[in-house]
Design an enzyme around this catalytic site. Structure first.
Site, PDB file in Angstrom:
ATOM      1  N   SER A  11      -2.446   1.288 -10.305  1.00 18.84           N
ATOM      2  CA  SER A  11      -2.533   0.746  -8.942  1.00 18.84           C
ATOM      3  C   SER A  11      -3.249  -0.592  -8.960  1.00 18.84           C
ATOM      4  O   SER A  11      -4.038  -0.876  -9.867  1.00 18.84           O
ATOM      5  CB  SER A  11      -3.286   1.716  -8.029  1.00 18.84           C
ATOM      6  OG  SER A  11      -3.524   1.137  -6.756  1.00 18.84           O
ATOM      7  N   HIS A  12      -2.981  -1.397  -7.954  1.00 21.44           N
ATOM      8  CA  HIS A  12      -3.698  -2.661  -7.808  1.00 21.44           C
ATOM      9  C   HIS A  12      -5.152  -2.425  -7.400  1.00 21.44           C
ATOM     10  O   HIS A  12      -5.967  -3.342  -7.469  1.00 21.44           O
ATOM     11  CB  HIS A  12      -3.005  -3.552  -6.773  1.00 21.44           C
ATOM     12  CG  HIS A  12      -1.761  -4.222  -7.297  1.00 21.44           C
ATOM     13  ND1 HIS A  12      -0.660  -3.523  -7.701  1.00 21.44           N
ATOM     14  CD2 HIS A  12      -1.474  -5.533  -7.490  1.00 21.44           C
ATOM     15  CE1 HIS A  12       0.266  -4.368  -8.117  1.00 21.44           C
ATOM     16  NE2 HIS A  12      -0.201  -5.596  -8.014  1.00 21.44           N
ATOM     17  N   SER A  13      -5.441  -1.220  -6.945  1.00 23.99           N
ATOM     18  CA  SER A  13      -6.798  -0.874  -6.529  1.00 23.99           C
ATOM     19  C   SER A  13      -7.354   0.214  -7.437  1.00 23.99           C
ATOM     20  O   SER A  13      -6.743   1.277  -7.595  1.00 23.99           O
ATOM     21  CB  SER A  13      -6.794  -0.368  -5.080  1.00 23.99           C
ATOM     22  OG  SER A  13      -8.018   0.283  -4.769  1.00 23.99           O
ATOM     23  N   ASP A  63       2.151   1.564  -8.296  1.00 24.79           N
ATOM     24  CA  ASP A  63       2.215   1.417  -6.846  1.00 24.79           C
ATOM     25  C   ASP A  63       3.123   0.276  -6.383  1.00 24.79           C
ATOM     26  O   ASP A  63       3.843   0.416  -5.408  1.00 24.79           O
ATOM     27  CB  ASP A  63       0.814   1.281  -6.247  1.00 24.79           C
ATOM     28  CG  ASP A  63       0.031   0.080  -6.740  1.00 24.79           C
ATOM     29  OD1 ASP A  63       0.516  -0.650  -7.628  1.00 24.79           O
ATOM     30  OD2 ASP A  63      -1.098  -0.137  -6.243  1.00 24.79           O
ATOM     31  N   SER A 110       4.692  -5.468  -9.354  1.00 25.74           N
ATOM     32  CA  SER A 110       3.980  -6.143 -10.438  1.00 25.74           C
ATOM     33  C   SER A 110       3.227  -5.155 -11.313  1.00 25.74           C
ATOM     34  O   SER A 110       2.975  -5.424 -12.495  1.00 25.74           O
ATOM     35  CB  SER A 110       3.020  -7.191  -9.862  1.00 25.74           C
ATOM     36  OG  SER A 110       2.105  -6.612  -8.953  1.00 25.74           O
TER      37      SER A 110
END
Length: 241
Positions: free
Chosen positions: A21-23, A79, A82
């Site tokens: 995930s980006h987070s 997610d 990218s």
């Protein structure tokens, strides 16, 4: 740059799961959620950048894959687009033997992770875990959703039984996973309001809450004990009070 080993839940010997995930918080929270249903499965979070920012990290993904790989396969869920690119790059740098058993699944992250975790916990092989993750695509579509109060068509033969949800919070993730695990141990097909009792996302998509009456049914002439076993589990409240 030295890779920091991610925290991994579960044990080896089963297909491992990596959540990209980006987070970092989202990835870590997803591991926490999936672990409630798959405590014996290796799960790893690969969220955020190397400096703690929002984004993805090649090193974190590569380290997470290595951490959960027990030799039987790794499924990676991401997610955003990218994140998939980052995961694909990390996979490209793996040794050939490892790369062959790593599959990146383009499916809804949360739903796919939950379905894949339950399948892996039950001992499913790599193909089965990938299939479970992909089952999340469209699983919560609202078209032709059976009624939660017995709107599904009656089974013309076999055996059926109605039972009421007693859990305070309804058939949420943990009891739904227990239900599906039992259904997968039975040797006959059973449906819940027309949906396959072995499909976690199918069960969860109905949004069953306390007081809903469901119909458990089988077309098998030998399915009575299977339906009764699942009914008993529902009536027990899954150990929740």
């Amino acid at each position: 740059m030295q890779r920091q080993a991610p925290e991994v839940t579960g044990v080896s010997g089963k297909v491992g799961l990596v959540f990209v995930s980006h987070s970092a918080k989202i990835a870590e929270g997803l591991v926490e959620l999936a672990a409630q249903m798959a405590a014996g499965t290796a799960l790893a979070a690969a969220g955020g950048t190397d400096d703690g920012g929002v984004g993805t990290s090649f090193d974190r993904v590569a380290a997470a894959i290595a951490a959960v790989d027990s030799g039987v396969g790794v499924v990676v869920l991401c997610d955003l687009g990218s994140a998939i690119l980052t995961a694909e790059t990390a996979k490209d740098f793996l040794d050939d033997a490892v790369r062959e058993r790593v599959v990146i699944v383009d499916a809804p992250l949360v739903e796919g992770a939950v379905a894949a975790a339950v399948e892996a916990e039950g001992g499913g092989d790599l193909a089965a875990v990938v299939s479970a993750a992909r089952s999340a695509i469209g699983a919560f579509a609202t078209e032709d959703r059976p009624s939660v109060d017995g709107g599904a068509a009656r089974v013309p033969e076999g055996y059926s039984r109605s039972v009421t949800i007693v859990n305070r919070d309804g058939l949420h993730a943990r009891p739904a996973a227990e239900f599906v695990k039992m259904a997968n141990t039975l040797d006959v097909p059973v449906t819940v309001n027309g949906k396959d009792a072995r499909s976690l996302l199918g069960i969860m998509s109905m949004g069953l809450v306390k007081g809903n009456t469901i119909e458990l049914a089988t077309t098998s002439p030998n399915g009575r004990s299977a339906v009764d076993a699942l009914a008993g589990l529902v009536e027990s409240g899954f150990g929740e009070h």
